[in-house]
Enzyme design. Sequence first.
Site, short mmCIF file in Angstrom:
data_model
loop_
_atom_site.label_atom_id
_atom_site.label_comp_id
_atom_site.label_asym_id
_atom_site.label_seq_id
_atom_site.Cartn_x
_atom_site.Cartn_y
_atom_site.Cartn_z
N THR A 58 50.06 31.36 42.91
CA THR A 58 51.01 31.82 43.35
C THR A 58 52.47 30.47 43.45
O THR A 58 53.66 30.74 43.26
CB THR A 58 51.52 31.94 45.41
OG1 THR A 58 50.95 31.41 46.50
CG2 THR A 58 50.42 33.33 44.81
N ASN A 103 41.40 37.10 37.30
CA ASN A 103 41.04 37.16 38.52
C ASN A 103 41.65 37.55 39.87
O ASN A 103 41.13 37.40 41.27
CB ASN A 103 40.20 35.71 39.09
CG ASN A 103 39.69 35.38 40.24
OD1 ASN A 103 38.65 35.48 40.41
ND2 ASN A 103 40.12 34.46 40.80
N TYR A 118 41.96 48.97 48.01
CA TYR A 118 41.40 47.77 46.90
C TYR A 118 40.34 48.56 46.04
O TYR A 118 39.80 47.83 45.06
CB TYR A 118 40.69 46.64 48.08
CG TYR A 118 39.88 45.97 47.43
CD1 TYR A 118 40.73 44.75 46.64
CD2 TYR A 118 38.78 45.79 47.45
CE1 TYR A 118 40.16 43.46 46.58
CE2 TYR A 118 37.75 44.51 47.13
CZ TYR A 118 38.24 43.64 46.11
OH TYR A 118 37.53 42.14 46.10
N LYS A 124 39.91 48.74 41.77
CA LYS A 124 38.77 47.38 40.94
C LYS A 124 38.26 48.39 40.05
O LYS A 124 37.28 48.10 38.97
CB LYS A 124 38.14 46.85 42.14
CG LYS A 124 38.89 45.35 42.58
CD LYS A 124 39.11 44.77 42.12
CE LYS A 124 39.60 42.94 42.66
NZ LYS A 124 39.46 42.30 41.76
#
Length: 243
Positions: free
Chosen positions: A41, A79, A149, A153
């Site tokens: 970030t 990632n 989440y 994924k």
Amino acid sequence: MLYSMETPSKNILVTGSSRGIGQAIKAELERAGHNVIGHGTKSAPNQIGMDLSDYQSAPDLWEAALKKLGGRIDVIINNAGIFAENPIERGDAEWLAAWDETMSVNLTSCAQLCRHAVQHFQEKGHAGRIINIASRAAYRGDSPHHWHYAASKGGMVAMTKTIARAYAGDAIYAFAICPGFTMTGMADDYLESRGGEKLLADIPLGRVARPEEIAAMVKFCAIDAPPSMTGAVLDANGASYVR
């Protein structure tokens, strides 16, 4: 045919490399002599700062990494991800905003970067590899507060398989790695919130994975895995979920 020790160094982009699994991946690949640009970030040496919740950030990140790596990227490792609770008791607008943010960071930005990578590999006419860091949650699901989440994924895994099937003939290979709990700040907070020792009792190995273990798997997929492995989804969960 496996790559040999004489394989030239690869130009590699790793997202979410400022800590945890991503940091371990970047360090592992650098130790092996590859040219690695990280992402976080905030900007730092060899790290591009971008907020991937903004849809424009992924294309900007790709272009910035391409420039830093001299116009060629051989491997991208997606990632970057967030893991925040989103209870269904929230109001509609708040729940949907949290859903959208997780999808933007975990799945949409990954899709954008995969798309740029495939087009780059095709344009340059060279082999390329994509490694997407998904999660055990893609198959097992997650807590009642983490629908978003698990869905993000699961989407990463499906997308990886699609890329592998579509572009293997172009020497573009795609892999997904699905860690369970891993010793990072993000997982530590969750373990504590869910009872810690009780959750560990569900892992036959008796401990969570270490970032270095995931990094070793990523390095294998990025550098050494034979092309016939494309489309593989590799688990690292201490046998807590066996498919």
